[in-house]
Design an enzyme around this catalytic site. Structure first.
Site, PDB file in Angstrom:
ATOM      1  N   GLN A 144     -76.735 -36.198 -69.168  1.00 55.75           N
ATOM      2  CA  GLN A 144     -75.402 -36.711 -69.429  1.00 55.75           C
ATOM      3  C   GLN A 144     -75.475 -37.785 -70.519  1.00 55.75           C
ATOM      4  O   GLN A 144     -76.331 -37.689 -71.403  1.00 55.75           O
ATOM      5  CB  GLN A 144     -74.766 -37.248 -68.124  1.00 55.75           C
ATOM      6  CG  GLN A 144     -74.474 -36.159 -67.102  1.00 55.75           C
ATOM      7  CD  GLN A 144     -73.375 -35.192 -67.529  1.00 55.75           C
ATOM      8  OE1 GLN A 144     -72.565 -35.474 -68.421  1.00 55.75           O
ATOM      9  NE2 GLN A 144     -73.351 -34.022 -66.905  1.00 55.75           N
ATOM     10  N   ASP A 149     -74.054 -33.331 -60.452  1.00 55.99           N
ATOM     11  CA  ASP A 149     -73.879 -34.401 -61.440  1.00 55.99           C
ATOM     12  C   ASP A 149     -72.389 -34.712 -61.598  1.00 55.99           C
ATOM     13  O   ASP A 149     -71.536 -33.989 -61.097  1.00 55.99           O
ATOM     14  CB  ASP A 149     -74.436 -33.926 -62.792  1.00 55.99           C
ATOM     15  CG  ASP A 149     -73.658 -32.727 -63.329  1.00 55.99           C
ATOM     16  OD1 ASP A 149     -73.092 -31.967 -62.523  1.00 55.99           O
ATOM     17  OD2 ASP A 149     -73.628 -32.553 -64.558  1.00 55.99           O
ATOM     18  N   HIS A 154     -64.740  -5.845 -73.832  1.00 55.85           N
ATOM     19  CA  HIS A 154     -65.011  -5.914 -75.284  1.00 55.85           C
ATOM     20  C   HIS A 154     -65.563  -7.279 -75.686  1.00 55.85           C
ATOM     21  O   HIS A 154     -66.603  -7.386 -76.335  1.00 55.85           O
ATOM     22  CB  HIS A 154     -63.751  -5.618 -76.097  1.00 55.85           C
ATOM     23  CG  HIS A 154     -63.941  -5.990 -77.530  1.00 55.85           C
ATOM     24  ND1 HIS A 154     -64.638  -5.192 -78.432  1.00 55.85           N
ATOM     25  CD2 HIS A 154     -63.626  -7.134 -78.194  1.00 55.85           C
ATOM     26  CE1 HIS A 154     -64.720  -5.827 -79.591  1.00 55.85           C
ATOM     27  NE2 HIS A 154     -64.119  -7.005 -79.478  1.00 55.85           N
ATOM     28  N   ASP A 162     -73.401 -22.985 -61.034  1.00 53.71           N
ATOM     29  CA  ASP A 162     -73.131 -24.368 -61.349  1.00 53.71           C
ATOM     30  C   ASP A 162     -72.894 -25.078 -60.012  1.00 53.71           C
ATOM     31  O   ASP A 162     -72.526 -24.453 -59.019  1.00 53.71           O
ATOM     32  CB  ASP A 162     -71.911 -24.487 -62.278  1.00 53.71           C
ATOM     33  CG  ASP A 162     -71.832 -25.878 -62.908  1.00 53.71           C
ATOM     34  OD1 ASP A 162     -70.904 -26.113 -63.687  1.00 53.71           O
ATOM     35  OD2 ASP A 162     -72.704 -26.725 -62.593  1.00 53.71           O
ATOM     36  N   SER A 163     -73.121 -26.403 -60.038  1.00 52.41           N
ATOM     37  CA  SER A 163     -73.246 -27.133 -58.766  1.00 52.41           C
ATOM     38  C   SER A 163     -71.908 -27.597 -58.200  1.00 52.41           C
ATOM     39  O   SER A 163     -71.860 -28.115 -57.091  1.00 52.41           O
ATOM     40  CB  SER A 163     -74.111 -28.375 -59.007  1.00 52.41           C
ATOM     41  OG  SER A 163     -73.550 -29.111 -60.101  1.00 52.41           O
ATOM     42  N   GLY A 164     -70.839 -27.461 -58.972  1.00 49.37           N
ATOM     43  CA  GLY A 164     -69.557 -27.913 -58.455  1.00 49.37           C
ATOM     44  C   GLY A 164     -69.117 -29.234 -59.045  1.00 49.37           C
ATOM     45  O   GLY A 164     -67.945 -29.588 -58.975  1.00 49.37           O
ATOM     46  N   GLY A 165     -70.045 -29.966 -59.655  1.00 51.54           N
ATOM     47  CA  GLY A 165     -69.711 -31.271 -60.231  1.00 51.54           C
ATOM     48  C   GLY A 165     -68.532 -31.157 -61.173  1.00 51.54           C
ATOM     49  O   GLY A 165     -67.539 -31.868 -61.065  1.00 51.54           O
ATOM     50  N   TYR A 166     -68.616 -30.248 -62.090  1.00 50.97           N
ATOM     51  CA  TYR A 166     -67.571 -30.085 -63.105  1.00 50.97           C
ATOM     52  C   TYR A 166     -66.281 -29.553 -62.497  1.00 50.97           C
ATOM     53  O   TYR A 166     -65.190 -30.039 -62.769  1.00 50.97           O
ATOM     54  CB  TYR A 166     -68.074 -29.114 -64.172  1.00 50.97           C
ATOM     55  CG  TYR A 166     -67.089 -28.851 -65.280  1.00 50.97           C
ATOM     56  CD1 TYR A 166     -66.250 -27.741 -65.239  1.00 50.97           C
ATOM     57  CD2 TYR A 166     -66.997 -29.714 -66.358  1.00 50.97           C
ATOM     58  CE1 TYR A 166     -65.344 -27.490 -66.258  1.00 50.97           C
ATOM     59  CE2 TYR A 166     -66.097 -29.470 -67.389  1.00 50.97           C
ATOM     60  CZ  TYR A 166     -65.281 -28.363 -67.328  1.00 50.97           C
ATOM     61  OH  TYR A 166     -64.382 -28.121 -68.334  1.00 50.97           O
ATOM     62  N   GLY A 215     -71.883 -32.571 -70.021  1.00 50.42           N
ATOM     63  CA  GLY A 215     -71.014 -33.581 -70.611  1.00 50.42           C
ATOM     64  C   GLY A 215     -70.519 -33.239 -72.000  1.00 50.42           C
ATOM     65  O   GLY A 215     -69.985 -34.100 -72.708  1.00 50.42           O
ATOM     66  N   ASP A 263     -73.101 -20.546 -71.475  1.00 50.96           N
ATOM     67  CA  ASP A 263     -72.074 -19.884 -70.653  1.00 50.96           C
ATOM     68  C   ASP A 263     -70.719 -20.399 -71.108  1.00 50.96           C
ATOM     69  O   ASP A 263     -70.616 -21.564 -71.526  1.00 50.96           O
ATOM     70  CB  ASP A 263     -72.262 -20.221 -69.169  1.00 50.96           C
ATOM     71  CG  ASP A 263     -71.536 -21.521 -68.802  1.00 50.96           C
ATOM     72  OD1 ASP A 263     -72.132 -22.589 -69.033  1.00 50.96           O
ATOM     73  OD2 ASP A 263     -70.371 -21.451 -68.334  1.00 50.96           O
TER      74      ASP A 263
HETATM   75  C1  E4E Z   1     -64.934 -24.083 -74.367  1.00 55.22           C
HETATM   76  O1  E4E Z   1     -64.445 -23.750 -73.050  1.00 55.22           O
HETATM   77  C2  E4E Z   1     -63.684 -24.767 -72.465  1.00 55.22           C
HETATM   78  O2  E4E Z   1     -64.572 -25.785 -72.060  1.00 55.22           O
HETATM   79  C3  E4E Z   1     -64.842 -25.645 -70.665  1.00 55.22           C
HETATM   80  C4  E4E Z   1     -66.289 -25.481 -70.511  1.00 55.22           C
HETATM   81  N1  E4E Z   1     -66.970 -26.722 -70.820  1.00 55.22           N
HETATM   82  C5  E4E Z   1     -67.866 -27.209 -69.936  1.00 55.22           C
HETATM   83  N2  E4E Z   1     -68.517 -28.379 -70.093  1.00 55.22           N
HETATM   84  C6  E4E Z   1     -69.279 -28.539 -68.984  1.00 55.22           C
HETATM   85  C7  E4E Z   1     -70.082 -29.596 -68.573  1.00 55.22           C
HETATM   86  C8  E4E Z   1     -70.721 -29.517 -67.303  1.00 55.22           C
HETATM   87  C9  E4E Z   1     -71.523 -30.623 -66.803  1.00 55.22           C
HETATM   88  O3  E4E Z   1     -71.695 -31.673 -67.450  1.00 55.22           O
HETATM   89  N3  E4E Z   1     -72.063 -30.498 -65.562  1.00 55.22           N
HETATM   90  C10 E4E Z   1     -71.898 -29.362 -64.819  1.00 55.22           C
HETATM   91  N4  E4E Z   1     -72.477 -29.307 -63.595  1.00 55.22           N
HETATM   92  N5  E4E Z   1     -71.181 -28.312 -65.253  1.00 55.22           N
HETATM   93  C11 E4E Z   1     -70.565 -28.380 -66.490  1.00 55.22           C
HETATM   94  C12 E4E Z   1     -69.749 -27.306 -66.914  1.00 55.22           C
HETATM   95  C13 E4E Z   1     -69.092 -27.396 -68.150  1.00 55.22           C
HETATM   96  N6  E4E Z   1     -68.201 -26.559 -68.794  1.00 55.22           N
HETATM   97  C14 E4E Z   1     -64.131 -24.405 -70.175  1.00 55.22           C
HETATM   98  O4  E4E Z   1     -63.633 -24.656 -68.873  1.00 55.22           O
HETATM   99  C15 E4E Z   1     -63.067 -24.203 -71.209  1.00 55.22           C
HETATM  100  O5  E4E Z   1     -61.896 -24.950 -70.877  1.00 55.22           O
END
Ligand code: E4E
Length: 376
Positions: free
Chosen positions: A194, A146, A340, A92-96, A221, A271
């Site tokens: 997004q 992003d 598990h 993942d790119s680090g945005g989140y 998003g 993931d």
């Molecule tokens: C269900 O688990 C909970 O939900 C979180 C995971 N939910 C999530 N939505 C995401 C959206 C993006 C995105 O828009 N852009 C980029 N680059 N990476 C993303 C990574 C993401 N991960 C866990 O941390 C946990 O708290």
């Protein structure tokens, strides 16, 4: 990277395929264990391969950039050499992560200024340097830079955020397409849709992302606190626009039920930290339903954790023993529970794939979702 279609479910939008990357093939639908800082927490690579039967794992640009840092990773010859995982990796790119981890951050047109959650040092992520960083990490599939639009947010913010993400995407593409891989194998860039929970923005973003004609596409998003029904509505809307001949990756999803419902909507890759994070708290996903292993009920239950699942830890160790380890805060407890839960997640998507190939996915999914929600 290529995506080969094998089957489509007659009663839903579920599909089964094979992704081919420089580090091997991936059967879809697939779940990708999260290995944030270069490790799937508490799990050996051998266990990931032999027990979990993981095919691809995640790494994280934000974490790996801060620690161990790009010098170490480059000297190691990239993340595959550094952690010894010789199958595909996606970063993942680090945005989140910048938003979910670093205390102070500021979005500017150039990128995101933030302070490290480790030592408070100041950094700037831009589309360009995040592409360069992911070249150095060496993941087979890398994500565009992003902004994961916060939820909830007003329409104006969502629109501005989406438009900035689209401008950043073009800068990612320009940089990625004019730089070479560092370790002699091809990497692939996925753009990210997004638009928050606004239908018109989601349509606009999906059309923009589709127009970039990249080998795979991601949906961002979501899984940010919105109701599941909203997640499904946005995912269906976007999947119907993203090209059917390219893999679709729904980021951060989710519970076993979320995964099956989204497979039915046409998603191929998932993931989530749930299997490993919940494992450390004693919440187990099993073929019979959800177990909180710390519960008194399991104190003298010497039956295997999950006899039906197969795999070493789920059949070798008893519920009573794992409960004891969790209460004693023994490290082995987290290790057993993590292997598990991950084995369960890979089993689940493997079952889904078999059902899609047999043309019986829809009925199986409806019955399995009910069973998965059972709390034992
Ligand atoms: C269900 O688990 C909970 O939900 C979180 C995971 N939910 C999530 N939505 C995401 C959206 C993006 C995105 O828009 N852009 C980029 N680059 N990476 C993303 C990574 C993401 N991960 C866990 O941390 C946990 O708290």
């Amino acid at each position: 990277m290529t995506f080969e279609f094998l089957a489509k479910d007659p009663a839903s939008k579920a599909r089964a395929g094979v992704l081919t990357t420089a580090h091997g093939t991936i059967q879809t639908p697939i779940f990708m264990p999260v290995g944030t800082a270069g490790t799937v927490k508490a799990v050996h690579q051998r266990e990931l391969k032999e027990d979990v039967k993981a095919q691809i794992i995640l790494g994280n640009t934000y974490h790996l950039y801060l620690r161990p840092g790009l010098n170490v990773l480059e000297k190691a010859g990239g993340l595959h050499k550094f952690n010894g995982w010789d199958r595909p990796i996606l970063t993942d790119s680090g945005g989140y992560q910048v938003f979910s981890l670093s205390g102070t951050r500021k979005i500017v047109e150039e990128g995101v200024k933030f302070r490290s959650h480790i030592d408070g040092s100041s950094h700037l992520f831009t589309p360009e340097n995040v592409m360069d960083t992911q070249r150095t990490i060496g993941a087979d599939i890398i994500m565009a830079f992003d902004e994961c639009t916060p939820y909830p947010c007003d329409y104006k913010y969502a629109k501005n955020s989406m438009e900035r993400t689209h401008r950043w995407l073009q800068r990612c593409i320009d940089r990625f397409d004019t730089t070479d891989p560092k370790y002699g194998y091809e990497q692939t860039l996925f753009p990210i849709v997004q638009g928050s929970t606004y239908k018109d923005l989601r349509i606009q973003s999906a059309e923009t992302i589709a127009s970039k004609n990249r080998p795979g596409n991601a949906i961002g998003g979501l899984s940010v606190g919105e109701p599941a029904e909203m997640m499904y509505e946005m995912t269906e809307l976007v999947c119907d626009i993203l090209p059917a001949d390219k893999p679709r990756y729904l980021m951060g999803v989710g519970t076993p039920a979320n995964i099956l419902e989204n497979i039915a909507l046409g998603v191929d890759m998932f993931d989530c930290v749930l299997p490993t994070r919940n494992a450390r708290n004693g919440m187990l996903f099993t073929t019979q339903g959800i177990i909180n292993i710390r519960n008194e009920r399991w104190k003298e239950d010497f039956s295997p954790i999950d006899a039906e699942l197969g795999g070493y830890v789920s059949t070798f160790y008893s519920k009573a023993y794992l409960r004891h380890l969790m209460h004693a805060t023994e490290m082995l407890g987290a290790q057993i529970a993590s292997v598990h839960n991950l084995t369960f997640y890979l089993w689940l998507v493997g079952q889904a794939r078999e059902q899609i190939m047999a043309g019986t996915f829809r009925a199986w999914k409806d019955q399995m979702v009910k069973k998965l929600m059972t709390r034992l």
